[in-house]
Each structure stands twice: as structure tokens, then as C-alpha cells.
Design a protein around this motif. Structure first.
Motif, PDB file in Angstrom:
ATOM      1  N   PRO A   1     -13.452  -7.814  -0.179  1.00 50.18           N
ATOM      2  CA  PRO A   1     -12.193  -8.400   0.310  1.00 50.18           C
ATOM      3  C   PRO A   1     -11.149  -8.550  -0.800  1.00 50.18           C
ATOM      4  O   PRO A   1      -9.963  -8.299  -0.576  1.00 50.18           O
ATOM      5  N   THR A   2     -11.591  -8.922  -1.995  1.00 47.68           N
ATOM      6  CA  THR A   2     -10.675  -9.077  -3.129  1.00 47.68           C
ATOM      7  C   THR A   2     -10.076  -7.732  -3.513  1.00 47.68           C
ATOM      8  O   THR A   2      -8.864  -7.618  -3.747  1.00 47.68           O
ATOM      9  N   TYR A   3     -10.916  -6.719  -3.572  1.00 41.72           N
ATOM     10  CA  TYR A   3     -10.442  -5.373  -3.907  1.00 41.72           C
ATOM     11  C   TYR A   3      -9.391  -4.914  -2.903  1.00 41.72           C
ATOM     12  O   TYR A   3      -8.315  -4.442  -3.282  1.00 41.72           O
ATOM     13  N   MET A   4      -9.716  -5.035  -1.631  1.00 40.91           N
ATOM     14  CA  MET A   4      -8.817  -4.539  -0.587  1.00 40.91           C
ATOM     15  C   MET A   4      -7.470  -5.280  -0.614  1.00 40.91           C
ATOM     16  O   MET A   4      -6.412  -4.656  -0.541  1.00 40.91           O
ATOM     17  N   GLU A   5      -7.530  -6.589  -0.732  1.00 45.31           N
ATOM     18  CA  GLU A   5      -6.292  -7.371  -0.763  1.00 45.31           C
ATOM     19  C   GLU A   5      -5.478  -7.057  -2.021  1.00 45.31           C
ATOM     20  O   GLU A   5      -4.256  -6.900  -1.956  1.00 45.31           O
ATOM     21  N   THR A   6      -6.152  -6.950  -3.140  1.00 48.30           N
ATOM     22  CA  THR A   6      -5.464  -6.636  -4.399  1.00 48.30           C
ATOM     23  C   THR A   6      -4.773  -5.285  -4.317  1.00 48.30           C
ATOM     24  O   THR A   6      -3.602  -5.153  -4.695  1.00 48.30           O
ATOM     25  N   MET A   7      -5.476  -4.280  -3.821  1.00 47.44           N
ATOM     26  CA  MET A   7      -4.881  -2.951  -3.723  1.00 47.44           C
ATOM     27  C   MET A   7      -3.718  -2.924  -2.727  1.00 47.44           C
ATOM     28  O   MET A   7      -2.719  -2.232  -2.965  1.00 47.44           O
ATOM     29  N   GLN A   8      -3.815  -3.687  -1.653  1.00 45.35           N
ATOM     30  CA  GLN A   8      -2.673  -3.764  -0.735  1.00 45.35           C
ATOM     31  C   GLN A   8      -1.447  -4.314  -1.459  1.00 45.35           C
ATOM     32  O   GLN A   8      -0.353  -3.757  -1.340  1.00 45.35           O
ATOM     33  N   HIS A   9      -1.642  -5.388  -2.216  1.00 47.40           N
ATOM     34  CA  HIS A   9      -0.519  -5.994  -2.932  1.00 47.40           C
ATOM     35  C   HIS A   9       0.037  -5.056  -4.003  1.00 47.40           C
ATOM     36  O   HIS A   9       1.257  -4.907  -4.131  1.00 47.40           O
ATOM     37  N   ILE A  10      -0.839  -4.434  -4.766  1.00 45.53           N
ATOM     38  CA  ILE A  10      -0.387  -3.514  -5.813  1.00 45.53           C
ATOM     39  C   ILE A  10       0.387  -2.357  -5.200  1.00 45.53           C
ATOM     40  O   ILE A  10       1.454  -1.980  -5.699  1.00 45.53           O
ATOM     41  N   ASN A  11      -0.144  -1.790  -4.123  1.00 42.04           N
ATOM     42  CA  ASN A  11       0.515  -0.645  -3.494  1.00 42.04           C
ATOM     43  C   ASN A  11       1.886  -0.999  -2.944  1.00 42.04           C
ATOM     44  O   ASN A  11       2.773  -0.144  -2.879  1.00 42.04           O
ATOM     45  N   ARG A  12       2.086  -2.218  -2.563  1.00 43.07           N
ATOM     46  CA  ARG A  12       3.410  -2.654  -2.079  1.00 43.07           C
ATOM     47  C   ARG A  12       4.354  -2.903  -3.257  1.00 43.07           C
ATOM     48  O   ARG A  12       5.532  -2.554  -3.204  1.00 43.07           O
ATOM     49  N   GLU A  13       3.832  -3.532  -4.305  1.00 39.84           N
ATOM     50  CA  GLU A  13       4.677  -3.905  -5.447  1.00 39.84           C
ATOM     51  C   GLU A  13       5.061  -2.727  -6.334  1.00 39.84           C
ATOM     52  O   GLU A  13       6.075  -2.783  -7.017  1.00 39.84           O
ATOM     53  N   ILE A  14       4.266  -1.668  -6.316  1.00 45.83           N
ATOM     54  CA  ILE A  14       4.557  -0.511  -7.166  1.00 45.83           C
ATOM     55  C   ILE A  14       5.826   0.208  -6.711  1.00 45.83           C
ATOM     56  O   ILE A  14       6.452   0.932  -7.489  1.00 45.83           O
TER      57      ILE A  14
END
Length: 166
Positions: free
Chosen positions: A41-54
Motif C-alpha cells: 500500500p505504501t509503494y502504490m500510494e507513494t508512486m501515485q503521488h510521485i507520478n502526479r508531482e513529476i
């Protein structure tokens, strides 16, 4: 030494492609190993946030700018022998190996991840999607890292040969 538009463009292409290569390399050796150590869950949420912020002007400048300025510099160096061929190699390498891999590989995976409602997924669904996403995404990222570094090295070599007028 006279600074011309041609040399300034080449210098800019080197800076931008170096920043791009550095960004992808740093991600490869820091973010990827770090995310491998976190729960699904941490990985998935983190990658969602990173992919939006990039998706921001600073990233766009180096990501798109590298390709655009490499292409302009290549055009400016047409007929200049080895310098032209090295820049053409850098431009093609970056365009196909970094830009196209990202656009046709990483971005569609990121879009799939972004569409997920993580709080509504079971632990098994999260684990399965992570395995699918992470394995493909990391291979594609490794490819774009390698190709962005190659493009940077080729552009550096082009500058060397341009300085020697070869």
C-alpha cells in the motif's frame, strides 16, 4: 574563444541531457531500491503521488528540453563531420531510448496506477498490481536511464570534437 549560437545551443543540449541522465540515474540508484523495501500500500500510494508531482515545469524543461535542444543542435551542426554524427546519435538515442520509452511504457503504466482506488483494493489486489506495475516499470526505467546516459556521453563527445573542429 568566441561564443556562437551554435556553441551555446550545444552547451545547452549538454546541460539538459546531463540533468536528464542525472535525474534518471539518481532515481535508479536511490528511489527504486528504497521503494523495494516498503509494503504494497505504501509503494502504490507513494508512486501515485510521485507520478502526479513529476508533471511540473522543472521536469518538463529537462525531459522535453533535452530532446528539443539536442535536435536543434544536431541541425545546426549539419555538415560538421563527427560532431554532427555524434549529436545525431545523441538525439536519436534520447528520443527513442528515453522519450519514447517513457511515453509508450512508463506513462501508460503510471496512468493505470493513477486510475486505481487504492483504498478499495484488497491486499491481494494491491500485491498483484504492484508486481505487474513495478516489474515492468523498473525495466523500462532502467532502459531510459541507460539511453539518457548514452545520449549525454555522445553530446559531450560532440563538444570535444566541435572544439577540435573535426
Amino acid at each position: 574563444m568566441e561564443i556562437t549560437l551554435k556553441s551555446a545551443t550545444l552547451f545547452t543540449a549538454i546541460i539538459l541531457s546531463g540533468l536528464s541522465a542525472g535525474f534518471f540515474y539518481a532515481w535508479q540508484v536511490s528511489v527504486i531500491p528504497g521503494t523495494k523495501k516498503v509494503m504494497d500500500p505504501t509503494y502504490m500510494e507513494t508512486m501515485q503521488h510521485i507520478n502526479r508531482e513529476i508533471l511540473n515545469p522543472s521536469f518538463f524543461l529537462i525531459f522535453f528540453g533535452s530532446m528539443i535542444v539536442l535536435a536543434i543542435s544536431t541541425f545546426q551542426q549539419y555538415g560538421s563531420g563527427v560532431t554532427f554524427w555524434l549529436l545525431l546519435g545523441a538525439t536519436v538515442t534520447y528520443t527513442l531510448g528515453t522519450f519514447a520509452v517513457t511515453g509508450m511504457g512508463n506513462v501508460p503504466l503510471n496512468n493505470e496506477l493513477d486510475a486505481l482506488k487504492l483504498t478499495k483494493m484488497s491486499a491481494l489486489e494491491l500485491a498483484e498490481f504492484r508486481q505487474y506495475y513495478e516489474s515492468k516499470w523498473n525495466v523500462l526505467h532502467r532502459m531510459r536511464t541507460i539511453f539518457s546516459v548514452i545520449a549525454f556521453v555522445l553530446s559531450l563527445l560532440a563538444a570535444f570534437f566541435a572544439a577540435k573542429n573535426i
